[in-house]
Design an enzyme around this catalytic site. Structure first.
Site, PDB file in Angstrom:
ATOM      1  N   ASP A  12       0.833  -1.204   0.000  1.00  0.00           N
ATOM      2  CA  ASP A  12       0.000   0.000   0.000  1.00  0.00           C
ATOM      3  C   ASP A  12       0.874   1.263   0.000  1.00  0.00           C
ATOM      4  O   ASP A  12       2.029   1.233   0.428  1.00  0.00           O
ATOM      5  CB  ASP A  12      -0.910  -0.017   1.244  1.00  0.00           C
ATOM      6  CG  ASP A  12      -2.068   0.958   1.113  1.00  0.00           C
ATOM      7  OD1 ASP A  12      -2.395   1.367  -0.031  1.00  0.00           O
ATOM      8  OD2 ASP A  12      -2.672   1.312   2.149  1.00  0.00           O
ATOM      9  N   GLY A  13       0.293   2.349  -0.488  1.00  0.00           N
ATOM     10  CA  GLY A  13       0.945   3.651  -0.391  1.00  0.00           C
ATOM     11  C   GLY A  13       1.593   4.151  -1.673  1.00  0.00           C
ATOM     12  O   GLY A  13       2.345   5.134  -1.640  1.00  0.00           O
ATOM     13  N   ARG A  16       0.225   7.712  -2.224  1.00  0.00           N
ATOM     14  CA  ARG A  16       0.799   8.684  -1.287  1.00  0.00           C
ATOM     15  C   ARG A  16       2.270   8.970  -1.601  1.00  0.00           C
ATOM     16  O   ARG A  16       2.726  10.099  -1.504  1.00  0.00           O
ATOM     17  CB  ARG A  16       0.647   8.173   0.169  1.00  0.00           C
ATOM     18  CG  ARG A  16      -0.690   8.548   0.765  1.00  0.00           C
ATOM     19  CD  ARG A  16      -0.992   7.735   1.985  1.00  0.00           C
ATOM     20  NE  ARG A  16      -1.442   6.395   1.620  1.00  0.00           N
ATOM     21  CZ  ARG A  16      -1.670   5.432   2.489  1.00  0.00           C
ATOM     22  NH1 ARG A  16      -1.448   5.630   3.772  1.00  0.00           N
ATOM     23  NH2 ARG A  16      -2.105   4.256   2.069  1.00  0.00           N
ATOM     24  N   TRP A  17       2.988   7.924  -1.991  1.00  0.00           N
ATOM     25  CA  TRP A  17       4.398   8.113  -2.373  1.00  0.00           C
ATOM     26  C   TRP A  17       4.473   9.148  -3.508  1.00  0.00           C
ATOM     27  O   TRP A  17       5.280  10.077  -3.469  1.00  0.00           O
ATOM     28  CB  TRP A  17       5.008   6.781  -2.820  1.00  0.00           C
ATOM     29  CG  TRP A  17       6.450   6.893  -3.230  1.00  0.00           C
ATOM     30  CD1 TRP A  17       7.545   6.738  -2.424  1.00  0.00           C
ATOM     31  CD2 TRP A  17       6.942   7.232  -4.538  1.00  0.00           C
ATOM     32  NE1 TRP A  17       8.694   6.945  -3.154  1.00  0.00           N
ATOM     33  CE2 TRP A  17       8.356   7.254  -4.445  1.00  0.00           C
ATOM     34  CE3 TRP A  17       6.343   7.519  -5.756  1.00  0.00           C
ATOM     35  CZ2 TRP A  17       9.171   7.542  -5.541  1.00  0.00           C
ATOM     36  CZ3 TRP A  17       7.151   7.814  -6.852  1.00  0.00           C
ATOM     37  CH2 TRP A  17       8.545   7.823  -6.738  1.00  0.00           C
ATOM     38  N   ARG A  25      -0.450   9.861  -9.411  1.00  0.00           N
ATOM     39  CA  ARG A  25      -0.520   8.581  -8.689  1.00  0.00           C
ATOM     40  C   ARG A  25       0.149   7.433  -9.453  1.00  0.00           C
ATOM     41  O   ARG A  25       0.796   6.572  -8.863  1.00  0.00           O
ATOM     42  CB  ARG A  25      -1.988   8.199  -8.433  1.00  0.00           C
ATOM     43  CG  ARG A  25      -2.686   9.046  -7.404  1.00  0.00           C
ATOM     44  CD  ARG A  25      -4.140   8.623  -7.265  1.00  0.00           C
ATOM     45  NE  ARG A  25      -4.260   7.215  -6.894  1.00  0.00           N
ATOM     46  CZ  ARG A  25      -4.148   6.766  -5.643  1.00  0.00           C
ATOM     47  NH1 ARG A  25      -3.912   7.607  -4.649  1.00  0.00           N
ATOM     48  NH2 ARG A  25      -4.269   5.487  -5.386  1.00  0.00           N
ATOM     49  N   HIS A  29       2.657   3.795  -8.807  1.00  0.00           N
ATOM     50  CA  HIS A  29       2.456   2.391  -9.192  1.00  0.00           C
ATOM     51  C   HIS A  29       3.651   1.891 -10.008  1.00  0.00           C
ATOM     52  O   HIS A  29       4.091   0.755  -9.845  1.00  0.00           O
ATOM     53  CB  HIS A  29       1.163   2.238  -9.994  1.00  0.00           C
ATOM     54  CG  HIS A  29      -0.078   2.596  -9.218  1.00  0.00           C
ATOM     55  ND1 HIS A  29      -0.318   2.134  -7.949  1.00  0.00           N
ATOM     56  CD2 HIS A  29      -1.147   3.386  -9.535  1.00  0.00           C
ATOM     57  CE1 HIS A  29      -1.485   2.605  -7.523  1.00  0.00           C
ATOM     58  NE2 HIS A  29      -2.004   3.374  -8.459  1.00  0.00           N
ATOM     59  N   SER A  57      -7.339  -5.336  -5.368  1.00  0.00           N
ATOM     60  CA  SER A  57      -8.445  -5.938  -4.624  1.00  0.00           C
ATOM     61  C   SER A  57      -9.742  -5.871  -5.414  1.00  0.00           C
ATOM     62  O   SER A  57      -9.871  -5.079  -6.357  1.00  0.00           O
ATOM     63  CB  SER A  57      -8.619  -5.226  -3.278  1.00  0.00           C
ATOM     64  OG  SER A  57      -9.190  -3.947  -3.478  1.00  0.00           O
ATOM     65  N   GLU A  59     -12.310  -4.573  -4.326  1.00  0.00           N
ATOM     66  CA  GLU A  59     -12.824  -3.224  -4.062  1.00  0.00           C
ATOM     67  C   GLU A  59     -12.092  -2.177  -4.917  1.00  0.00           C
ATOM     68  O   GLU A  59     -12.635  -1.092  -5.175  1.00  0.00           O
ATOM     69  CB  GLU A  59     -12.675  -2.887  -2.574  1.00  0.00           C
ATOM     70  CG  GLU A  59     -13.636  -3.650  -1.668  1.00  0.00           C
ATOM     71  CD  GLU A  59     -13.305  -5.138  -1.507  1.00  0.00           C
ATOM     72  OE1 GLU A  59     -12.117  -5.508  -1.609  1.00  0.00           O
ATOM     73  OE2 GLU A  59     -14.248  -5.931  -1.284  1.00  0.00           O
ATOM     74  N   ASN A  60     -10.885  -2.486  -5.367  1.00  0.00           N
ATOM     75  CA  ASN A  60     -10.143  -1.536  -6.208  1.00  0.00           C
ATOM     76  C   ASN A  60     -10.822  -1.317  -7.568  1.00  0.00           C
ATOM     77  O   ASN A  60     -10.523  -0.345  -8.260  1.00  0.00           O
ATOM     78  CB  ASN A  60      -8.690  -1.992  -6.426  1.00  0.00           C
ATOM     79  CG  ASN A  60      -7.808  -1.858  -5.204  1.00  0.00           C
ATOM     80  OD1 ASN A  60      -6.851  -2.622  -5.027  1.00  0.00           O
ATOM     81  ND2 ASN A  60      -8.089  -0.892  -4.333  1.00  0.00           N
ATOM     82  N   SER A 188      -8.030  -4.797   5.049  1.00  0.00           N
ATOM     83  CA  SER A 188      -8.544  -4.480   3.703  1.00  0.00           C
ATOM     84  C   SER A 188      -8.919  -5.733   2.896  1.00  0.00           C
ATOM     85  O   SER A 188      -8.578  -5.839   1.723  1.00  0.00           O
ATOM     86  CB  SER A 188      -7.535  -3.608   2.930  1.00  0.00           C
ATOM     87  OG  SER A 188      -7.309  -2.393   3.606  1.00  0.00           O
TER      88      SER A 188
HETATM   89  C1  IPE Z   1      -5.268  -2.714  -0.290  1.00  0.00           C
HETATM   90  O1  IPE Z   1      -4.976  -1.369  -0.409  1.00  0.00           O
HETATM   91  C2  IPE Z   1      -5.246  -3.359  -1.635  1.00  0.00           C
HETATM   92  C3  IPE Z   1      -3.931  -3.477  -2.257  1.00  0.00           C
HETATM   93  C4  IPE Z   1      -2.802  -3.128  -1.730  1.00  0.00           C
HETATM   94  C5  IPE Z   1      -3.943  -4.043  -3.578  1.00  0.00           C
HETATM   95  P1  IPE Z   1      -6.121  -0.274  -0.534  1.00  0.00           P
HETATM   96  O2  IPE Z   1      -5.444   1.034  -0.674  1.00  0.00           O
HETATM   97  O3  IPE Z   1      -7.088  -0.645  -1.596  1.00  0.00           O
HETATM   98  O4  IPE Z   1      -6.857  -0.403   0.873  1.00  0.00           O
HETATM   99  P2  IPE Z   1      -7.692   0.651   1.696  1.00  0.00           P
HETATM  100  O5  IPE Z   1      -8.726   1.230   0.747  1.00  0.00           O
HETATM  101  O6  IPE Z   1      -6.749   1.699   2.177  1.00  0.00           O
HETATM  102  O7  IPE Z   1      -8.274  -0.117   2.836  1.00  0.00           O
HETATM  103  C1  IPE Z   2      -1.484   0.403  -3.401  1.00  0.00           C
HETATM  104  O1  IPE Z   2      -1.308   1.773  -3.425  1.00  0.00           O
HETATM  105  C2  IPE Z   2      -1.658  -0.181  -4.770  1.00  0.00           C
HETATM  106  C3  IPE Z   2      -3.039  -0.583  -5.081  1.00  0.00           C
HETATM  107  C4  IPE Z   2      -4.044  -0.589  -4.251  1.00  0.00           C
HETATM  108  C5  IPE Z   2      -3.274  -1.030  -6.444  1.00  0.00           C
HETATM  109  P1  IPE Z   2      -2.528   2.775  -3.385  1.00  0.00           P
HETATM  110  O2  IPE Z   2      -2.896   3.118  -4.776  1.00  0.00           O
HETATM  111  O3  IPE Z   2      -3.620   2.236  -2.548  1.00  0.00           O
HETATM  112  O4  IPE Z   2      -1.858   4.020  -2.678  1.00  0.00           O
HETATM  113  P2  IPE Z   2      -2.491   4.976  -1.583  1.00  0.00           P
HETATM  114  O5  IPE Z   2      -3.044   4.109  -0.498  1.00  0.00           O
HETATM  115  O6  IPE Z   2      -3.558   5.756  -2.279  1.00  0.00           O
HETATM  116  O7  IPE Z   2      -1.357   5.820  -1.133  1.00  0.00           O
HETATM  117 MG    MG Z   3      -4.096   2.405  -0.579  1.00  0.00          MG
END
Ligand code: IPE
Ligand code: IPE
Ligand code: MG
Length: 233
Positions: A12-13, A16-17, A25, A29, A57, A59-60, A188
């Site tokens: 995750d992150g 934000r990175w 964003r 990735h 996920s 949910e993504n 998550s």
């Molecule tokens: C969890 O991260 C899913 C993956 C890392 C693929 P999310 O960014 O989707 O989770 P939430 O929304 O912060 O719980």
């Molecule tokens: C995790 O990074 C990768 C996926 C969920 C695909 P995020 O895209 O969730 O990054 P943040 O949480 O918004 O920083």
């Molecule tokens: Mg995230």
């Protein structure tokens, strides 16, 4: 440092990175892929047997369409470009998740890499894509219900092992450690059944900055944990 047999990572992150660095964003990735390569290689070399990486996920799918498209473009590139990395490190690729919403070109490349690495007998790497823990349990229950309806399984025979066997990747052992980057203290919807006794390790660093040093730190912390499994030590 104690090397766990089985590792799961919520990567995750990335967003934000990128935000912190003043980028879009998607740049996060992109950089996240480099961290995937580092973690896969290092885990394989240290002797980890199973690694599950949460890449996308269920949910993504609710994210903006352009982010989803770019994520899958990166995934496809990864599946082709990293075949050498997988072969060089004797890694066998697997997929955890639902295939239904994946596009044909994604499943094709995924299946090609899975086929190519099928005889590798080092670490198993399962990419959790279009994965949800609840959805996995729904799918497992449907599988078992169908077997009961067909008279192949009695209801009384549904035990923990039977449920485990109906999960997406029954060959993988439950994670010894669940690592999450970017500081959120939540699951998550990842591996809900499998993490019942996993050691949870959350690092504040965003996924693109997670490297060898942070992985070793996680394994050192794992070595300090006292796993009790409900017993008195
Ligand atoms: C969890 O991260 C899913 C993956 C890392 C693929 P999310 O960014 O989707 O989770 P939430 O929304 O912060 O719980
Ligand atoms: C995790 O990074 C990768 C996926 C969920 C695909 P995020 O895209 O969730 O990054 P943040 O949480 O918004 O920083
Ligand atoms: Mg995230």
């Amino acid at each position: 440092m104690v090397v766990p047999r089985s590792v799961a990572v919520i990567m995750d992150g990335n967003g934000r990175w990128a935000n912190n660095a003043g980028f879009e964003r998607i740049r996060g990735h992109e950089r996240g892929i480099d961290a995937v390569r580092t973690t896969v290689t290092e885990c394989a070399q240290l002797g980890v047997k199973a690694l599950v990486l949460y890449a996308f996920s269920e949910e993504n799918w609710a994210r903006p369409k352009h982010e989803i498209n770019l994520l899958f473009k990166l995934l496809k590139r990864f599946l082709v470009k990293e075949r050498g990395t997988l072969m060089d490190n004797n890694v066998r690729l697997l997929h955890s998740g639902r295939r239904a919403r994946l596009s044909k070109d994604v499943t094709k490349l995924l299946d090609e890499s899975i086929g190519l690495t099928a005889n590798n007998d080092g670490m198993c790497l399962s990419l959790a894509i279009s994965y949800g823990g609840r959805q996995e349990l729904v799918d497992a229950m449907q599988t078992l219900a169908r077997e009961v309806a067909a008279g192949k399984l009695s209801a009384d025979a549904i035990d923990e092992q039977a449920i485990h066997n109906a999960l997406y990747q029954p060959s993988l052992p439950d994670p010894d450690i669940l690592i999450r980057t970017a500081g959120e203290m939540r699951i998550s919807n990842f591996l809900l059944w499998q993490v019942s006794y996993s050691e949870i390790y959350v690092h504040d660093i965003c996924w693109p900055d997670f490297g060898k040093e942070q992985l070793h730190e996680a394994f050192r912390e794992y070595g300090r944990r006292v796993r009790k499994f409900g017993k008195v030590t």
